[in-house]
Design a protein around this motif. Structure first.
Motif, mmCIF file in Angstrom:
data_model
loop_
_atom_site.group_PDB
_atom_site.id
_atom_site.type_symbol
_atom_site.label_atom_id
_atom_site.label_comp_id
_atom_site.label_asym_id
_atom_site.label_seq_id
_atom_site.Cartn_x
_atom_site.Cartn_y
_atom_site.Cartn_z
ATOM 1 N N ILE A 19 44.494 91.125 9.863
ATOM 2 C CA ILE A 19 45.181 89.835 9.913
ATOM 3 C C ILE A 19 44.178 88.693 10.090
ATOM 4 C CG2 ILE A 19 46.743 88.429 11.316
ATOM 5 C CD1 ILE A 19 48.353 90.991 11.849
ATOM 6 N N PHE A 20 43.213 88.886 10.986
ATOM 7 C CA PHE A 20 42.188 87.860 11.196
ATOM 8 C C PHE A 20 41.424 87.591 9.904
ATOM 9 C CE2 PHE A 20 42.895 87.932 15.666
ATOM 10 C CZ PHE A 20 42.235 86.828 16.184
ATOM 11 N N ARG A 21 41.106 88.641 9.159
ATOM 12 C CA ARG A 21 40.351 88.463 7.921
ATOM 13 C C ARG A 21 41.159 87.734 6.870
ATOM 14 N NH1 ARG A 21 38.125 94.655 7.674
ATOM 15 N NH2 ARG A 21 36.167 94.373 8.807
ATOM 16 N N LYS A 22 42.404 88.130 6.690
ATOM 17 C CA LYS A 22 43.181 87.617 5.572
ATOM 18 C C LYS A 22 43.796 86.252 5.836
ATOM 19 C CE LYS A 22 44.207 92.160 3.616
ATOM 20 N NZ LYS A 22 45.235 93.144 3.242
ATOM 21 N N LEU A 23 44.108 85.965 7.085
ATOM 22 C CA LEU A 23 44.721 84.676 7.402
ATOM 23 C C LEU A 23 43.714 83.669 7.934
ATOM 24 C CD1 LEU A 23 48.165 85.588 9.024
ATOM 25 C CD2 LEU A 23 47.652 84.953 6.667
ATOM 26 N N GLY A 24 42.500 84.108 8.216
ATOM 27 C CA GLY A 24 41.500 83.180 8.735
ATOM 28 C C GLY A 24 41.824 82.674 10.125
ATOM 29 N N LEU A 25 42.343 83.541 10.990
ATOM 30 C CA LEU A 25 42.694 83.114 12.348
ATOM 31 C C LEU A 25 41.450 82.902 13.191
ATOM 32 C CD1 LEU A 25 45.645 85.521 13.206
ATOM 33 C CD2 LEU A 25 45.748 83.258 12.192
ATOM 34 N N ARG A 26 41.618 82.120 14.258
ATOM 35 C CA ARG A 26 40.538 82.015 15.236
ATOM 36 C C ARG A 26 40.959 82.574 16.585
ATOM 37 N NH1 ARG A 26 40.212 75.464 15.775
ATOM 38 N NH2 ARG A 26 42.310 75.086 16.571
ATOM 39 N N GLN A 27 42.264 82.746 16.806
ATOM 40 C CA GLN A 27 42.739 83.465 17.981
ATOM 41 C C GLN A 27 44.171 83.884 17.764
ATOM 42 O OE1 GLN A 27 42.850 79.951 18.453
ATOM 43 N NE2 GLN A 27 45.095 80.071 18.412
ATOM 44 N N CYS A 28 44.604 84.882 18.501
ATOM 45 C CA CYS A 28 46.023 85.228 18.551
ATOM 46 C C CYS A 28 46.349 85.600 19.995
ATOM 47 C CB CYS A 28 46.369 86.364 17.591
ATOM 48 S SG CYS A 28 45.754 87.988 18.075
ATOM 49 N N LEU A 29 47.578 85.364 20.369
ATOM 50 C CA LEU A 29 48.035 85.647 21.722
ATOM 51 C C LEU A 29 48.714 87.006 21.767
ATOM 52 C CD1 LEU A 29 49.502 82.129 22.559
ATOM 53 C CD2 LEU A 29 47.228 83.019 23.095
ATOM 54 N N VAL A 30 48.587 87.677 22.881
ATOM 55 C CA VAL A 30 49.140 89.023 23.058
ATOM 56 C C VAL A 30 50.302 88.940 24.035
ATOM 57 C CG1 VAL A 30 48.640 91.409 23.700
ATOM 58 C CG2 VAL A 30 46.847 90.002 22.646
ATOM 59 N N THR A 31 51.428 89.485 23.630
ATOM 60 C CA THR A 31 52.634 89.431 24.467
ATOM 61 C C THR A 31 53.195 90.830 24.681
ATOM 62 O OG1 THR A 31 54.084 89.133 22.551
ATOM 63 C CG2 THR A 31 53.208 87.132 23.590
ATOM 64 N N HIS A 32 54.049 90.936 25.701
ATOM 65 C CA HIS A 32 54.787 92.169 25.962
ATOM 66 C C HIS A 32 56.199 91.777 26.366
ATOM 67 C CE1 HIS A 32 55.623 96.286 27.209
ATOM 68 N NE2 HIS A 32 56.131 95.783 28.331
ATOM 69 N N ASN A 33 57.144 92.138 25.520
ATOM 70 C CA ASN A 33 58.547 91.765 25.737
ATOM 71 C C ASN A 33 58.700 90.251 25.901
ATOM 72 O OD1 ASN A 33 59.368 94.447 25.637
ATOM 73 N ND2 ASN A 33 59.212 94.725 27.860
ATOM 74 N N GLY A 34 57.911 89.489 25.134
ATOM 75 C CA GLY A 34 58.007 88.049 25.148
ATOM 76 C C GLY A 34 57.183 87.374 26.227
ATOM 77 N N ARG A 35 56.597 88.138 27.141
ATOM 78 C CA ARG A 35 55.781 87.571 28.205
ATOM 79 C C ARG A 35 54.315 87.572 27.788
ATOM 80 N NH1 ARG A 35 57.804 87.537 33.413
ATOM 81 N NH2 ARG A 35 55.742 88.111 34.222
ATOM 82 N N LEU A 36 53.635 86.481 28.084
ATOM 83 C CA LEU A 36 52.233 86.350 27.709
ATOM 84 C C LEU A 36 51.360 87.266 28.560
ATOM 85 C CD1 LEU A 36 50.046 84.781 26.085
ATOM 86 C CD2 LEU A 36 49.967 83.163 27.996
ATOM 87 N N LEU A 37 50.509 88.048 27.874
ATOM 88 C CA LEU A 37 49.586 88.950 28.574
ATOM 89 C C LEU A 37 48.131 88.494 28.459
ATOM 90 C CD1 LEU A 37 50.862 92.553 27.752
ATOM 91 C CD2 LEU A 37 51.290 91.184 29.792
ATOM 92 N N GLY A 38 47.719 88.062 27.264
ATOM 93 C CA GLY A 38 46.313 87.725 27.070
ATOM 94 C C GLY A 38 46.075 87.090 25.722
ATOM 95 N N ILE A 39 44.818 87.065 25.332
ATOM 96 C CA ILE A 39 44.410 86.409 24.099
ATOM 97 C C ILE A 39 43.290 87.212 23.455
ATOM 98 C CG2 ILE A 39 42.711 84.949 25.264
ATOM 99 C CD1 ILE A 39 43.462 82.714 23.311
ATOM 100 N N ILE A 40 43.273 87.200 22.129
ATOM 101 C CA ILE A 40 42.187 87.821 21.362
ATOM 102 C C ILE A 40 41.602 86.753 20.461
ATOM 103 C CG2 ILE A 40 41.575 89.563 19.642
ATOM 104 C CD1 ILE A 40 43.870 91.268 20.604
ATOM 105 N N THR A 41 40.297 86.513 20.585
ATOM 106 C CA THR A 41 39.618 85.546 19.736
ATOM 107 C C THR A 41 38.798 86.272 18.683
ATOM 108 O OG1 THR A 41 37.606 85.428 21.069
ATOM 109 C CG2 THR A 41 39.450 83.995 21.716
ATOM 110 N N LYS A 42 38.306 85.497 17.747
ATOM 111 C CA LYS A 42 37.475 86.071 16.690
ATOM 112 C C LYS A 42 36.238 86.737 17.267
ATOM 113 C CE LYS A 42 35.889 84.790 12.055
ATOM 114 N NZ LYS A 42 35.723 83.655 11.102
#
Length: 784
Positions: free
Chosen positions: A740-763
């Motif tokens: 997804i990062f490669r094809k959409l050119g993201l710089r970060q995405c957020l990680v959730t569990h059941n709608g609650r924020l858990l963390g973040i993943i950056t490039k």
């Protein structure tokens, strides 16, 4: 109305929110990296290439509560949120572009133009101008690129010949042009004419003898050092980004990384001048890679002349730019042969099936050479970075140039321009060729003459040329390792092709003599009749050049197309493909990264290679931050922070963005706000709005929270909030996240569990994780 307001801010609320569990929008390389683990960035304001509205928002009505009563107050001053905030939506230096957001902004810009074009003739003319501005950009880019390429080639040839002498009849003529109109040249020595004078003739008055040789030797070294010193001095003083080939940085920039000034006017000017000087100095480098950098600078500069600049233009526009550049090159005729190709070849003998074996062997040699060169060059460049030697780039350039000039002059195949060497090696021997490589014995009287068939016994000149080529091959292999990466413009295409062409010509002559003396062998008997054309050594040189270039760059189809463009040899696609594929397979056995990817990794650029496979079974929760030993994730709540508290969060952290949540208790995700946008919005509000103080409440919601009557005016920052940040669940496989990062050119995405924020993943988290999975030091992928 809400949808229009979101679009006017440049964000796409619809179209991405439906992905939610594994999609959304947003990207930047280092949103949650601490200062110690990241680079020391200089923050400069970005002139984003993509236009679009920066930010807007509805009116700033806010509600204040006094006991049980509610009073409504509306400002009569200019509300800055009603108009775009300057600087919001732009990027700092050495940051990654959010391609999803930029695509939304560009789509909204098109939508606005199309909706207004029927309102008036002026709006219609603006829409027409917008539609054609992209074509105007590529037209101007093609014109400038073609003109600069032609001028660079002509100037480099002239300065290269200046090391050996001057043309008295016309100073601006190189050696070949000087003797074009002379009637006193001979067939064997067509490059000697009274109009061209060597330095020994000008200074000592004699053309032959030990004194003349020493004088020419000295002047050759003097001019080489002068050109190299001037080149490295200009680069160091005026444009440090003008050094190198530029292709690793261009690949990184095209992937969405901001390197401020790399495509600027000064870089273009200095790179154009110093490229001529570096090539003329005789260093083992080429100009094809740097010309890519020059062309990109042209495109970047011309894009600023138009109100919009789209990064996703189609291949037809690239084709049109190439067409314009080719037209300009054809008009300039820099090669002097009225052709667009640098090494035009015309062979009169087809290739035969048994020749696939030596072609494949050349591919093996190319792969081995490529693997050896990449490892040796990267090791030397790493040593240059980690030792004091790297602090003296001028001294290094002078030293390498001096060694190159001293060793190159005695050998005619290393003394001459590398492009001319490749052209000579590619050329098929015929009655009009006077090269030492074409000095064969006649079968009729044994004298030094030419015969109609290329398969004939070699004369002493060919054997002497073979020895000289072997020495040239060893020299080129060694010196290119230390040349690529110097602080001058330096390409790798021509040196790699020269090494392969030398090896190929040696193999070709060996095969030719083998076929002549042993024509009764089984492999030759069916194909090589006595007195018939059989082996073409020039073809072997072309195949060897492609093989070595493929071993270094690991390109396949595109490389074969490049060789076609350089030579015009379209009918030899099978030998070229056989050699190129073999070189790639052999090179990949020692490492899949080509030279440009290796330099990207060495410099720590945040580049995700689409060719690199991710086969591990890790999950998003194993890569996200914060880890168990890390402090909690820095977040912002949607409506209970003051300006002072928000500024404290920004000053106490080095993150480039913050998730916005409903509350610390719920951890429900609202959106994502960039650090730069928050800082700019606060500063802008303080300048343009009265009542914004440190105690002012900051809210990211549509409506202001209920506040006491004596509360200071709140600050609404909803316009800078990305309300559809890209999210994945904690159980998403990292293989999908990386894709997804490669094809959409993201710089970060957020990680959730059941709608609650858990963390973040950056490039950078992904790059670190991939380095760890490959048993590499993750800290080495940081930008350096």
């Amino acid at each position: 109305m809400e949808s229009e307001q979101l679009y006017s801010r440049g964000y796409c609320r619809t179209g991405y929110s439906s992905y939610n569990s594994i999609t959304s929008a947003s990207s930047d390389e280092e949103l949650l990296d601490s200062a110690g683990a990241t680079m020391d960035f200089h923050t400069t304001e970005d002139d984003n290439l993509l236009d679009g509205d920066a930010a807007s928002s509805p009116g700033s009505n806010y509600v204040m509560s006094n006991g049980g009563g509610v009073a409504s107050s509306t400002t009569h001053l200019l509300d800055f949120l009603e108009e775009p905030i300057p600087g919001v939506g732009t990027y700092d230096d050495f940051h990654t572009i959010d391609w999803v957001r930029e695509k939304c902004k560009d789509r909204e810009r098109h939508r606005k133009i199309n909706s207004k074009k029927k309102e008036s003739s002026w709006e219609f003319s603006k829409s027409v101008y917008d539609a054609w501005s992209g074509w105007l950009v590529v037209t101007l880019t093609g014109l400038a690129s073609g003109a600069l390429a032609g001028l660079i080639d002509i100037a480099a040839d002239w300065l290269n010949d200046l090391k050996e002498g001057v043309c008295l009849s016309a100073m601006w003529f190189n050696h070949e042009q000087c003797c074009w109109t002379s009637n006193e040249t001979t067939f064997a020595e067509r490059d000697k004419c009274p109009q061209w004078k060597s330095w020994a003739e000008l200074i000592l008055g004699q053309a032959e003898g030990p004194g003349s040789y020493i004088m020419n030797y000295f002047m050759y070294i003097y001019w080489a050092l002068s050109f190299a010193f001037l080149a490295v001095l200009l680069v160091k003083v005026f444009a440090p980004y003008a050094c190198g080939s530029g292709i690793p940085e261009i690949k990184t920039i095209l992937s969405g990384f901001i390197i401020r000034g790399y495509l600027g006017k000064w870089t273009l000017l200095i790179k154009t001048i110093t490229l001529v000087l570096a090539v003329a100095s005789g260093l083992s480098l080429g100009k094809e890679g740097p010309l890519v950098h020059v062309a990109c600078c042209c495109g970047n500069i011309f894009s600023y002349l138009f109100p919009k600049y789209s990064k996703n233009e189609t291949l037809w526009r690239s084709f049109f730019a190439a067409l314009v550049a080719a037209f300009v090159l054809r008009s300039i005729n820099p090669f002097g042969n009225s052709r667009l190709v640098l090494f035009y070849v015309e062979y009169h003998t087809p290739w035969y099936l048994f020749e696939l074996l030596p072609f494949i062997l050349l591919g093996v040699f190319g792969g081995l050479w490529g693997a050896f060169f990449i490892r040796a060059n990267i090791a030397w460049c790493r040593r240059r970075k980690s030792t004091r030697f790297g602090k003296y780039p001028v001294l290094e350039v002078i030293l390498v140039t001096a060694i190159t000039a001293v060793v190159a002059f005695p050998n005619p195949y290393t003394r001459q321009n590398t492009s001319m060497l490749i052209k000579e090696l590619f050329t098929d021997c015929g009655p009009l060729e006077s090269s030492q490589l074409c000095q064969y014995r006649s079968q009729m009287n044994g004298s030094k003459a030419f015969n109609e068939t290329p398969n004939r016994p070699s004369a002493p000149g060919v054997y002497a040329a073979m020895w000289q080529l072997c020495l040239a091959l060893i020299f080129k292999v060694v010196i290119t390792i230390f040349t690529f990466g110097l602080k001058v413009p330096s390409g790798l295409f021509i040196p790699s092709m020269a090494i392969g062409a030398i090896a190929g010509r040696i193999v070709g002559i060996a095969m030719e003599q083998l076929a002549y003396y042993h024509h009764d062998w089984f492999i030759f008997k069916e194909w090589c009749e006595v007195g018939a054309d059989c082996i073409t050594p020039g073809l072997y040189a072309m195949v060897g050049a492609a093989a070595c270039l493929g071993g270094v760059t690991r390109m396949t189809v595109s490389l074969v197309v490049i060789v076609f463009e350089l030579t015009g040899g379209l009918e030899y696609i099978v030998p070229l493909m056989a050699a190129v594929m073999t070189s790639k397979w052999v090179g990949d056995a020692f490492g899949r990264a080509g030279i440009y990817e290796s330099h990207i990794r060495l410099n720590g650029y945040p580049f995700l290679d689409a060719k690199e496979e991710f086969t591990h079974t890790t999950l998003a929760r194993e890569v996200m931050r914060p880890r168990r030993s890390d402090p909690p994730l820095a977040v912002l709540t949607q409506d209970d922070l003051s300006v002072e508290e928000l500024q404290a969060v920004i000053s106490e952290t080095s993150y480039n963005g913050f998730p916005v949540i409903v509350s610390k208790e719920s951890q429900r995700l609202v959106g994502f706000a960039l650090r730069r946008d928050i800082t700019i919005a606060i500063e802008n509000a303080r300048r343009k709005q009265e009542g914004i103080v440190l105690a002012s409440r900051v809210y990211f919601t549509q409506h202001a929270p209920t506040l006491p009557a004596d509360s200071p005016r709140p600050l609404k920052l909803r316009s800078i909030l990305d309300m559809s940040p890209f999210t994945v669940t904690d159980h998403t496989p990292m293989e999908i996240v990386v894709d997804i990062f490669r094809k959409l050119g993201l710089r970060q995405c957020l990680v959730t569990h059941n709608g609650r924020l858990l963390g973040i993943i950056t490039k950078k988290d992904i790059l670190r994780h991939m380095a760890q999975m490959a048993n590499q030091d993750p800290d080495t992928i940081m930008f350096n």
